[in-house]
Motif scaffolding. Sequence first.
Motif, mmCIF file in Angstrom:
data_model
loop_
_atom_site.group_PDB
_atom_site.id
_atom_site.type_symbol
_atom_site.label_atom_id
_atom_site.label_comp_id
_atom_site.label_asym_id
_atom_site.label_seq_id
_atom_site.Cartn_x
_atom_site.Cartn_y
_atom_site.Cartn_z
ATOM 1 N N SER A 172 0.571 -1.426 0.223
ATOM 2 C CA SER A 172 -0.229 0.347 0.095
ATOM 3 C C SER A 172 1.092 1.470 -0.131
ATOM 4 O O SER A 172 1.582 1.604 0.590
ATOM 5 C CB SER A 172 -0.906 0.562 1.414
ATOM 6 O OG SER A 172 -1.893 -1.179 0.966
ATOM 7 N N TYR A 173 1.005 2.162 -0.832
ATOM 8 C CA TYR A 173 1.392 3.612 -0.819
ATOM 9 C C TYR A 173 0.193 4.888 -0.688
ATOM 10 O O TYR A 173 -1.138 4.691 -1.249
ATOM 11 C CB TYR A 173 1.619 3.554 -2.009
ATOM 12 C CG TYR A 173 2.853 2.850 -2.535
ATOM 13 C CD1 TYR A 173 4.410 2.673 -2.111
ATOM 14 C CD2 TYR A 173 2.354 1.529 -3.083
ATOM 15 C CE1 TYR A 173 4.960 1.776 -2.470
ATOM 16 C CE2 TYR A 173 3.580 0.855 -3.349
ATOM 17 C CZ TYR A 173 4.808 0.774 -2.912
ATOM 18 O OH TYR A 173 5.641 -0.652 -3.033
ATOM 19 N N ALA A 174 0.013 5.673 0.355
ATOM 20 C CA ALA A 174 -0.406 6.711 0.832
ATOM 21 C C ALA A 174 -0.064 8.075 -0.346
ATOM 22 O O ALA A 174 0.809 7.592 -1.054
ATOM 23 C CB ALA A 174 -0.047 7.139 2.039
ATOM 24 N N ALA A 175 -1.556 8.373 -0.595
ATOM 25 C CA ALA A 175 -1.456 9.118 -1.614
ATOM 26 C C ALA A 175 -2.758 9.713 -1.727
ATOM 27 O O ALA A 175 -3.248 10.859 -0.506
ATOM 28 C CB ALA A 175 -2.657 8.075 -3.116
ATOM 29 N N ASP A 176 -2.263 11.458 -2.016
ATOM 30 C CA ASP A 176 -3.275 12.660 -1.817
ATOM 31 C C ASP A 176 -3.745 12.992 -2.791
ATOM 32 O O ASP A 176 -3.533 12.902 -4.247
ATOM 33 C CB ASP A 176 -2.126 13.913 -1.425
ATOM 34 C CG ASP A 176 -1.164 13.640 -0.206
ATOM 35 O OD1 ASP A 176 -1.333 12.823 0.422
ATOM 36 O OD2 ASP A 176 0.187 14.494 -0.247
ATOM 37 N N VAL A 177 -4.930 13.313 -2.732
ATOM 38 C CA VAL A 177 -6.119 13.871 -3.876
ATOM 39 C C VAL A 177 -5.944 15.267 -4.055
ATOM 40 O O VAL A 177 -6.267 17.013 -3.310
ATOM 41 C CB VAL A 177 -7.168 13.753 -3.415
ATOM 42 C CG1 VAL A 177 -8.138 14.450 -4.584
ATOM 43 C CG2 VAL A 177 -7.846 11.948 -3.146
ATOM 44 N N LEU A 178 -5.083 15.621 -5.561
ATOM 45 C CA LEU A 178 -4.285 17.046 -5.465
ATOM 46 C C LEU A 178 -5.555 17.349 -6.152
ATOM 47 O O LEU A 178 -6.150 19.321 -6.455
ATOM 48 C CB LEU A 178 -3.599 16.653 -6.684
ATOM 49 C CG LEU A 178 -2.520 15.870 -6.605
ATOM 50 C CD1 LEU A 178 -1.069 16.440 -7.268
ATOM 51 C CD2 LEU A 178 -1.714 16.503 -5.057
ATOM 52 N N GLY A 179 -6.622 16.877 -6.443
ATOM 53 C CA GLY A 179 -8.307 17.415 -6.964
ATOM 54 C C GLY A 179 -8.836 16.707 -8.025
ATOM 55 O O GLY A 179 -8.687 15.642 -8.322
ATOM 56 N N VAL A 180 -10.441 17.470 -7.644
ATOM 57 C CA VAL A 180 -11.241 16.078 -8.476
ATOM 58 C C VAL A 180 -11.783 17.221 -9.624
ATOM 59 O O VAL A 180 -12.790 18.944 -9.376
ATOM 60 C CB VAL A 180 -12.111 15.599 -8.212
ATOM 61 C CG1 VAL A 180 -11.590 14.650 -7.203
ATOM 62 C CG2 VAL A 180 -13.283 16.705 -6.620
ATOM 63 N N ASP A 181 -12.883 16.772 -10.720
ATOM 64 C CA ASP A 181 -14.149 17.222 -11.488
ATOM 65 C C ASP A 181 -14.970 16.927 -11.814
ATOM 66 O O ASP A 181 -14.619 15.667 -12.583
ATOM 67 C CB ASP A 181 -12.883 17.341 -12.754
ATOM 68 C CG ASP A 181 -14.247 18.587 -13.806
ATOM 69 O OD1 ASP A 181 -14.838 19.491 -13.858
ATOM 70 O OD2 ASP A 181 -14.178 17.922 -15.188
ATOM 71 N N GLU A 182 -16.047 16.660 -10.974
ATOM 72 C CA GLU A 182 -17.527 15.961 -10.698
ATOM 73 C C GLU A 182 -17.704 16.456 -12.308
ATOM 74 O O GLU A 182 -18.649 15.044 -13.009
ATOM 75 C CB GLU A 182 -18.172 16.788 -9.935
ATOM 76 C CG GLU A 182 -17.631 16.076 -8.587
ATOM 77 C CD GLU A 182 -18.819 17.773 -6.905
ATOM 78 O OE1 GLU A 182 -20.045 17.314 -8.192
ATOM 79 O OE2 GLU A 182 -18.437 17.119 -6.310
ATOM 80 N N THR A 183 -17.351 17.248 -13.359
ATOM 81 C CA THR A 183 -18.082 16.872 -14.460
ATOM 82 C C THR A 183 -18.042 16.347 -15.107
ATOM 83 O O THR A 183 -18.971 15.044 -16.351
ATOM 84 C CB THR A 183 -17.834 18.255 -15.142
ATOM 85 O OG1 THR A 183 -18.779 19.300 -14.090
ATOM 86 C CG2 THR A 183 -19.280 18.425 -16.527
ATOM 87 N N SER A 184 -16.880 15.950 -14.736
ATOM 88 C CA SER A 184 -15.827 14.909 -15.838
ATOM 89 C C SER A 184 -15.983 13.503 -15.019
ATOM 90 O O SER A 184 -15.622 12.234 -15.833
ATOM 91 C CB SER A 184 -14.228 15.208 -16.827
ATOM 92 O OG SER A 184 -14.140 15.340 -15.984
#
Length: 329
Positions: free
Chosen positions: A53-65
């Motif tokens: 397992s490798y921890a990840a950061d969520v840099l951003g999301v786009d709900e539309t796509s």
Amino acid sequence: MRVKAAYPSSGPDDVPRVLIGTGFFISREGHLLTNATVVQKPERAWIEKDGVSYAADVLGVDETSNLALLKLRSLPPSFNFFHLADTSELPPVGTVLLRISMPLEFGASPSQGMVTGYESRFGQRFFPCKFMRTSLPAGPGEGGAAYLDLSGRLVGMQTFSLPEIGSTYALPARAALRLRDDLLFNGEINYGWIGFEVRVESDRENGARLVIDKIMADTPASGSGLAVDDVLLEIGDYEIHTLDDLRNAMFYTRVGTFTDIKVRRGGAIREFTVQVDKRPKNEPLEVVTRAPRNEGDGTPVQTPQEPPPEAMRLPFDAAEPSYVPSGSN
């Protein structure tokens, strides 16, 4: 690789929920793409590769796509990544596709299908650009899977499903590149906007065409030289024939850059250069202002009826994330 995200418990047992999806690397620095539905504001996110397992950061999301950009905090000893190609060419309908996904708790699983169409709209849902429709059905944990052509080139990422016909929609690779750039460098998605509305006209000689119906005040279009009743021919790299074409062309414009617009005015071809602005949040993706009409008698063009609500299941969980108890990690 498999992507997992933990969320607070929604039941009395106080056991965290874990969503599972598929993802793939797009840089040697450990950036990866998956579906926004898998990592929408989780308590924590991570990937699993080769049993680690490798921890990840969520840099951003786009709900539309339904796209999310993540970055690992530490990298595996070795891994491969895909290049996001900046090409306006899309695989033709009938192109054979290979999907690499991580369904449920299984390992990397290839499956084969083909491109069956392109749309920027299904029922009442509008997509930001043309999405690639495929013959591959979606299963739990396969959201975010990579789609390749037979040359091994990344052509898209699975985003939505059409369970009634055993089909999926994939975001094209160039669209993923455009969204990645915004999330990586701006921290948010900025959709381009020029400030005009269109109507659809048609006749037997020229077929359907998009005509500028309204130019909004104090917008890039208002000072560009564009005029009401101009027939749109091209925006940037894209020819304009349909509303799908228009949405697609506008999606690939970049805020703050200049784009060329070619129109037909009377019997002459005119070209204008317009600086793209950021689309206001209250501006919808839909741009047609009135029903298309036939020239001559002015009667409305007969268009297919919208599919019934039960045939329009395109929720953002259409990526089919899978829920598992947190103890299974």
